[in-house]
Design an enzyme around this catalytic site. Structure first.
Site, PDB file in Angstrom:
ATOM      1  N   ASP A   1     -11.299  11.055   6.964  1.00 17.97           N
ATOM      2  CA  ASP A   1     -10.207  10.096   6.772  1.00 17.97           C
ATOM      3  C   ASP A   1      -9.679   9.748   8.168  1.00 17.97           C
ATOM      4  O   ASP A   1      -9.072  10.579   8.847  1.00 17.97           O
ATOM      5  CB  ASP A   1      -9.126  10.750   5.902  1.00 17.97           C
ATOM      6  CG  ASP A   1      -7.927   9.835   5.668  1.00 17.97           C
ATOM      7  OD1 ASP A   1      -7.717   8.892   6.463  1.00 17.97           O
ATOM      8  OD2 ASP A   1      -7.184  10.075   4.707  1.00 17.97           O
TER       9      ASP A   1
ATOM     10  N   LYS B   1      -1.934   1.391   6.415  1.00 16.34           N
ATOM     11  CA  LYS B   1      -1.351   1.888   7.655  1.00 16.34           C
ATOM     12  C   LYS B   1      -1.772   0.990   8.823  1.00 16.34           C
ATOM     13  O   LYS B   1      -1.540  -0.204   8.783  1.00 16.34           O
ATOM     14  CB  LYS B   1      -1.765   3.359   7.848  1.00 16.34           C
ATOM     15  CG  LYS B   1      -1.648   4.204   6.561  1.00 16.34           C
ATOM     16  CD  LYS B   1      -0.235   4.350   6.041  1.00 16.34           C
ATOM     17  CE  LYS B   1      -0.147   4.935   4.640  1.00 16.34           C
ATOM     18  NZ  LYS B   1      -0.823   6.184   4.426  1.00 16.34           N
TER      19      LYS B   1
ATOM     20  N   ARG C   1     -13.883  -8.498  -9.951  1.00 12.71           N
ATOM     21  CA  ARG C   1     -13.850  -7.035  -9.832  1.00 12.71           C
ATOM     22  C   ARG C   1     -15.090  -6.573  -9.069  1.00 12.71           C
ATOM     23  O   ARG C   1     -15.044  -5.650  -8.262  1.00 12.71           O
ATOM     24  CB  ARG C   1     -13.795  -6.366 -11.206  1.00 12.71           C
ATOM     25  CG  ARG C   1     -13.801  -4.866 -11.069  1.00 12.71           C
ATOM     26  CD  ARG C   1     -13.635  -4.029 -12.350  1.00 12.71           C
ATOM     27  NE  ARG C   1     -13.605  -4.706 -13.586  1.00 12.71           N
ATOM     28  CZ  ARG C   1     -14.688  -4.951 -14.362  1.00 12.71           C
ATOM     29  NH1 ARG C   1     -15.887  -4.555 -13.972  1.00 12.71           N
ATOM     30  NH2 ARG C   1     -14.556  -5.572 -15.492  1.00 12.71           N
TER      31      ARG C   1
ATOM     32  N   TYR D   1      -3.126  14.596   3.906  1.00 12.70           N
ATOM     33  CA  TYR D   1      -2.133  13.728   3.281  1.00 12.70           C
ATOM     34  C   TYR D   1      -1.705  14.322   1.926  1.00 12.70           C
ATOM     35  O   TYR D   1      -2.554  14.761   1.149  1.00 12.70           O
ATOM     36  CB  TYR D   1      -2.773  12.347   3.098  1.00 12.70           C
ATOM     37  CG  TYR D   1      -1.899  11.353   2.400  1.00 12.70           C
ATOM     38  CD1 TYR D   1      -0.760  10.855   3.016  1.00 12.70           C
ATOM     39  CD2 TYR D   1      -2.202  10.912   1.108  1.00 12.70           C
ATOM     40  CE1 TYR D   1       0.051   9.936   2.365  1.00 12.70           C
ATOM     41  CE2 TYR D   1      -1.398   9.992   0.460  1.00 12.70           C
ATOM     42  CZ  TYR D   1      -0.270   9.518   1.098  1.00 12.70           C
ATOM     43  OH  TYR D   1       0.534   8.623   0.450  1.00 12.70           O
TER      44      TYR D   1
HETATM   45  C1  LIG Z   1      -1.360   6.921   3.364  1.00 13.18           C
HETATM   46  C2  LIG Z   1      -2.543   7.784   3.533  1.00 13.18           C
HETATM   47  C3  LIG Z   1      -3.488   7.909   2.511  1.00 13.18           C
HETATM   48  C4  LIG Z   1      -3.321   7.233   1.162  1.00 13.18           C
HETATM   49  O1  LIG Z   1      -3.391   5.855   1.234  1.00 13.18           O
HETATM   50  P1  LIG Z   1      -2.579   4.850   0.251  1.00 13.18           P
HETATM   51  O2  LIG Z   1      -2.953   3.525   0.759  1.00 13.18           O
HETATM   52  O3  LIG Z   1      -1.132   5.186   0.387  1.00 13.18           O
HETATM   53  O4  LIG Z   1      -3.076   5.132  -1.136  1.00 13.18           O
HETATM   54  C5  LIG Z   1      -4.600   8.684   2.752  1.00 13.18           C
HETATM   55  N1  LIG Z   1      -4.761   9.328   3.923  1.00 13.18           N
HETATM   56  C6  LIG Z   1      -3.864   9.250   4.915  1.00 13.18           C
HETATM   57  C7  LIG Z   1      -4.112   9.981   6.187  1.00 13.18           C
HETATM   58  C8  LIG Z   1      -2.720   8.491   4.756  1.00 13.18           C
HETATM   59  O5  LIG Z   1      -1.826   8.424   5.747  1.00 13.18           O
END
Ligand SMILES: *Cc1c(COP(=O)(O)O)cnc(C)c1O
Length: 383
Positions: free
Chosen positions: A175, A200, A51, A103
């Site tokens: 982000d 992604k 962890r 998001y």
């Molecule tokens: C998918 C996404 C998230 C969240 O990520 P997860 O891996 O699904 O928890 C956050 N920000 C953006 C822009 C996203 O496309």
């Protein structure tokens, strides 16, 4: 040659990629272990429990840090997990600002999990006067932005917002999931923290859920690592290994995503059954000039409005064949999504209305398939 001097295409392949010392294995081992043997109490090789630290995850973190020109990185079990850790770092009594088009899961996390703990205000970060007004008024601990936003692909000026955040002593978190480090590096533009959903583009093969943050600030890193170790959402060794494998092709994938997306955007833009196309690479995009200045490309995400309403849009989405109807984005395969019903269903109705996330809005993630096939698919579905 130092790793930091390598070009991006070399970094994705070589960062964190030294051969395994005991065997020479060119690919990293999956250290699928929970614990590590100590010679004497406290006498260990830097690993006590997975962890806290794991060699496979360390390799991934080294790679991810390098891709965002950062010293430190922390990889978590999802994008929402890294957002949760960062939000837990907000001191009691401090406020939070967030972009108004983020998001859906981020908006849910702030509105329904953290709103009891502090005051959260959603603002339009494409408007610098609005950003300054709220920084001055709320003196927030942090401002969280996405650029381009999801799903409206609005672009905010990272460098100017970073300057304003410094002036008011607030942290800027960006982000960067939609651009990936191939097209945009927010830390270079003055942001304090950059986050990614590894799910992604970075992993890119739709077979892992993961998240990460990168920073050059040791204090922030120590604090988020403490929270990761205390709360526990560390990325597993196997998922770390899969992301290390996926990220190797990030540069070639991003290039092809963009080549295809430009052609698809132009096709949709000229189609009589499409009302409007939003893509930062089109001259008609309201922030096209800023996109050109701040990003090295326009990415693979396109949002558009079909002529008609819910009925026509649903029909279109059942007729596409290659653009599989699914949440998520950034994989090698093309995906289509109905934000109002799918990814952004958790965004309050009034907000969706205000932002124009309407029943005839479609968001597509353009994959790296043969582009004529993709255009034919859309052409057929629109028929
Ligand atoms: C998918 C996404 C998230 C969240 O990520 P997860 O891996 O699904 O928890 C956050 N920000 C953006 C822009 C996203 O496309």
């Amino acid at each position: 040659m130092k790793n930091k001097d390598l070009g991006f295409e070399s970094k994705v392949i070589h960062l964190g990629g030294d051969p395994e010392p005991h065997t020479g294995s060119i690919m990293p081992a999956i250290h699928q272990t929970s614990t590590y043997v100590q010679k004497a109490p406290g006498d260990h090789q830097g690993y006590e429990y997975s962890r806290s630290h794991n060699p496979t995850r360390d390799r991934l973190q080294e790679c991810l840090a390098g891709l965002e020109n950062a010293k430190y990185s922390i990889a978590t079990s999802s994008g929402m997990a890294i957002a949760t850790l960062i939000m837990h770092s907000v001191p009691k009594g401090r406020n939070v600002l967030c972009g108004d088009d983020v998001y859906g899961g981020m908006s849910r996390l702030l509105n329904r999990v953290f709103s009891e703990h502090y005051d959260i205000t959603f603002i339009n970060t494409t408007d610098l006067a609005e950003v300054e007004k709220y920084l001055k008024e709320k003196k927030p601990y942090l401002l969280w932005i996405e650029t381009p936003t999801n799903p409206l692909l609005k672009i905010s000026d990272i460098a100017k917002i970073a300057k304003l955040c410094k002036k008011y002593d607030s942290l800027l978190v960006v982000d960067n999931t939609f651009m990936s480090p191939y097209f945009q590096n927010p830390l270079d533009l003055g942001a304090d923290i950059v986050t990614h959903s590894l799910t992604k583009y970075i992993n890119g093969h739709s077979d892992v859920v993961g998240g990460a943050m990168m920073t050059n600030n040791k204090k922030i890193y120590d604090q988020i690592w403490f929270l990761q170790n205390s709360i526990g959402p560390s990325l597993s060794p196997f998922d770390s290994w899969l992301v290390l494998r996926g990220v190797k092709t990030l540069a070639v994938r991003m290039r092809q995503h963009e080549i295809n997306a430009i052609q698809v955007a132009k096709f949709l833009d000229s189609h009589p059954k499409i009302e409007k196309v939003i893509y930062p690479g089109l001259k008609s995009h309201p922030h096209h000039a800023l996109a050109k200045k701040q990003m090295r490309g326009f990415g693979g995400m396109i949002t558009f409005y079909v002529k008609g309403g819910m009925k026509e849009t649903k029909k279109f989405l059942t007729k596409v064949h290659l653009f599989k109807l699914a949440e998520s984005l950034g994989g090698v395969e093309s995906l289509s999504n109905h934000p109002a019903i799918m990814t952004h269903a958790s965004v309050p109705v009034e907000v969706r209305k205000k932002l124009n996330i309407s029943d005839n809005m479609v968001r597509i993630s353009v994959g790296i398939e043969n582009c004529s096939d993709l255009i034919d698919d859309l052409k057929n579905a629109l028929k």
